[in-house]
Design a protein around this motif. Structure first.
Motif, PDB file in Angstrom:
ATOM      1  N   ALA A  25      44.449  42.842  34.736  1.00 38.12           N
ATOM      2  CA  ALA A  25      45.542  43.561  35.388  1.00 38.12           C
ATOM      3  C   ALA A  25      46.372  44.336  34.379  1.00 38.12           C
ATOM      4  O   ALA A  25      46.783  45.473  34.634  1.00 38.12           O
ATOM      5  CB  ALA A  25      46.425  42.584  36.157  1.00 38.12           C
ATOM      6  N   ILE A  26      46.619  43.736  33.227  1.00 38.77           N
ATOM      7  CA  ILE A  26      47.384  44.427  32.177  1.00 38.77           C
ATOM      8  C   ILE A  26      46.642  45.677  31.738  1.00 38.77           C
ATOM      9  O   ILE A  26      47.240  46.738  31.534  1.00 38.77           O
ATOM     10  CB  ILE A  26      47.628  43.481  30.983  1.00 38.77           C
ATOM     11  CG1 ILE A  26      48.611  42.375  31.380  1.00 38.77           C
ATOM     12  CG2 ILE A  26      48.165  44.255  29.782  1.00 38.77           C
ATOM     13  CD1 ILE A  26      48.744  41.270  30.353  1.00 38.77           C
ATOM     14  N   GLY A  27      45.315  45.567  31.590  1.00 40.44           N
ATOM     15  CA  GLY A  27      44.524  46.730  31.203  1.00 40.44           C
ATOM     16  C   GLY A  27      44.585  47.831  32.248  1.00 40.44           C
ATOM     17  O   GLY A  27      44.666  49.018  31.923  1.00 40.44           O
ATOM     18  N   ALA A  28      44.566  47.445  33.524  1.00 35.06           N
ATOM     19  CA  ALA A  28      44.650  48.438  34.609  1.00 35.06           C
ATOM     20  C   ALA A  28      46.020  49.085  34.659  1.00 35.06           C
ATOM     21  O   ALA A  28      46.141  50.277  34.978  1.00 35.06           O
ATOM     22  CB  ALA A  28      44.329  47.777  35.943  1.00 35.06           C
ATOM     23  N   VAL A  50      49.040  50.725  44.536  1.00 33.41           N
ATOM     24  CA  VAL A  50      48.731  49.306  44.363  1.00 33.41           C
ATOM     25  C   VAL A  50      47.452  49.200  43.542  1.00 33.41           C
ATOM     26  O   VAL A  50      46.500  49.949  43.757  1.00 33.41           O
ATOM     27  CB  VAL A  50      48.519  48.599  45.725  1.00 33.41           C
ATOM     28  CG1 VAL A  50      48.075  47.152  45.507  1.00 33.41           C
ATOM     29  CG2 VAL A  50      49.784  48.642  46.559  1.00 33.41           C
ATOM     30  N   ILE A  51      47.440  48.267  42.609  1.00 34.48           N
ATOM     31  CA  ILE A  51      46.227  47.956  41.852  1.00 34.48           C
ATOM     32  C   ILE A  51      45.855  46.507  42.131  1.00 34.48           C
ATOM     33  O   ILE A  51      46.703  45.623  42.076  1.00 34.48           O
ATOM     34  CB  ILE A  51      46.438  48.134  40.335  1.00 34.48           C
ATOM     35  CG1 ILE A  51      46.738  49.594  39.984  1.00 34.48           C
ATOM     36  CG2 ILE A  51      45.197  47.662  39.567  1.00 34.48           C
ATOM     37  CD1 ILE A  51      47.128  49.800  38.530  1.00 34.48           C
ATOM     38  N   ILE A  52      44.588  46.288  42.452  1.00 32.74           N
ATOM     39  CA  ILE A  52      44.040  44.937  42.555  1.00 32.74           C
ATOM     40  C   ILE A  52      43.020  44.803  41.433  1.00 32.74           C
ATOM     41  O   ILE A  52      42.056  45.574  41.369  1.00 32.74           O
ATOM     42  CB  ILE A  52      43.345  44.686  43.913  1.00 32.74           C
ATOM     43  CG1 ILE A  52      44.279  45.038  45.077  1.00 32.74           C
ATOM     44  CG2 ILE A  52      42.865  43.240  43.984  1.00 32.74           C
ATOM     45  CD1 ILE A  52      45.543  44.219  45.150  1.00 32.74           C
ATOM     46  N   ALA A  53      43.242  43.864  40.536  1.00 35.35           N
ATOM     47  CA  ALA A  53      42.376  43.738  39.365  1.00 35.35           C
ATOM     48  C   ALA A  53      41.921  42.303  39.175  1.00 35.35           C
ATOM     49  O   ALA A  53      42.594  41.350  39.587  1.00 35.35           O
ATOM     50  CB  ALA A  53      43.106  44.228  38.113  1.00 35.35           C
ATOM     51  N   GLY A  54      40.765  42.159  38.539  1.00 35.01           N
ATOM     52  CA  GLY A  54      40.247  40.825  38.269  1.00 35.01           C
ATOM     53  C   GLY A  54      38.959  40.908  37.481  1.00 35.01           C
ATOM     54  O   GLY A  54      38.662  41.925  36.842  1.00 35.01           O
ATOM     55  N   TYR A 100      37.320  44.629  36.746  1.00 37.18           N
ATOM     56  CA  TYR A 100      37.287  45.641  37.798  1.00 37.18           C
ATOM     57  C   TYR A 100      38.724  45.925  38.222  1.00 37.18           C
ATOM     58  O   TYR A 100      39.621  45.081  38.061  1.00 37.18           O
ATOM     59  CB  TYR A 100      36.466  45.183  39.012  1.00 37.18           C
ATOM     60  CG  TYR A 100      37.153  44.126  39.845  1.00 37.18           C
ATOM     61  CD1 TYR A 100      38.076  44.459  40.845  1.00 37.18           C
ATOM     62  CD2 TYR A 100      36.909  42.770  39.616  1.00 37.18           C
ATOM     63  CE1 TYR A 100      38.731  43.489  41.586  1.00 37.18           C
ATOM     64  CE2 TYR A 100      37.547  41.796  40.358  1.00 37.18           C
ATOM     65  CZ  TYR A 100      38.461  42.158  41.339  1.00 37.18           C
ATOM     66  OH  TYR A 100      39.119  41.195  42.059  1.00 37.18           O
ATOM     67  N   ALA A 101      38.941  47.109  38.754  1.00 34.36           N
ATOM     68  CA  ALA A 101      40.253  47.463  39.310  1.00 34.36           C
ATOM     69  C   ALA A 101      40.045  48.361  40.520  1.00 34.36           C
ATOM     70  O   ALA A 101      39.322  49.363  40.444  1.00 34.36           O
ATOM     71  CB  ALA A 101      41.106  48.191  38.268  1.00 34.36           C
TER      72      ALA A 101
END
Length: 223
Positions: A119-122, A185-189, A197-198
């Motif tokens: 998430a930080i990367g996204a 909105v970003i959903i990351a994992g 992925y983001a």
């Protein structure tokens, strides 16, 4: 006289006993009602990130080797030649003013050992000057049930108009007129291979309903 006094005392004892019993029953009933209320609240949650993986009827899907996400019918999927080279899949929403909404999927965009790091990367792809919210823990659908992910909300004012604005970021480019307020909105994992992925959703404020946003997020599935 003695009999009268004794009867009065007995009557008072019976009264106190009945009062205690009534109080005990009232407390028990209150506890049961409280538990019932809590159970009702717990079963009626409506927050995003339920991890259902459901695709609403009539919607399209963006499919990548690692992640699938649904998009409203009004969004048009981009071909490999149309989308940014940084995006594994993308769909856009347009009107007479230009591109006013975008859903993108980006894969393996940074090295990360956790969903928090993903998430930080996204977040690094969000425009400077944006209002960035805190990471929220959510669940997305996966092959073995719910998968941990992070949600980050953001908002910014469009500074430029044109297809080069924001190129290369997970959201690609919106091109409404300068000064337009954009929400995202970003959903990351991490996917099944522990690669990042983001899924990012950008839209001009007021152009994407909260209901559709929730459905997009709930449709995200890690393959």
């Amino acid at each position: 006289m003695t009999s009268t006094v004794s009867g009065a005392v007995s009557s008072k004892k019976r009264g106190r006993t009945m009062a205690r019993r009534t109080s005990t029953v009232s407390v028990a009933l209150a506890a049961l009602l409280l538990l019932a209320g809590c159970g009702s609240d717990a079963g009626s949650g409506s927050g995003s990130g339920s991890g259902s993986g459901a695709v609403p009827e009539g919607w399209g899907t963006l499919k990548t080797p690692a992640v699938t996400v649904a998009h409203p019918a009004a969004f048009e999927a981009q071909s490999a030649g149309e989308r940014s080279k940084y995006n594994a899949a993308a769909a856009t929403l347009s009107d007479e003013s230009g591109t006013i909404g975008m859903i993108t999927v980006q894969l393996d965009f940074t090295d990360a050992d956790s969903v928090e790091e993903a998430a930080i990367g996204a977040e690094a792809g969000v425009a400077l000057g944006s209002t960035l919210g805190k990471q929220e823990e959510i669940q997305v659908a996966g092959p073995d049930g719910g998968e941990e992910a992070r949600r980050v909300n953001f908002e910014f004012t469009q500074k430029d108009s044109g297809t080069d604005a924001g190129a290369g970021t997970p959201g690609g480019a919106l091109n409404p007129k300068a000064g337009t307020r954009v929400e995202g909105v970003i959903i990351a994992g991490l996917d099944a291979d522990d690669k990042t992925y983001a899924v990012r959703i950008d839209a001009v404020k007021g152009k994407l309903s909260k209901g559709d946003l929730r459905k997009i997020i709930d449709s995200i599935t890690v393959n």
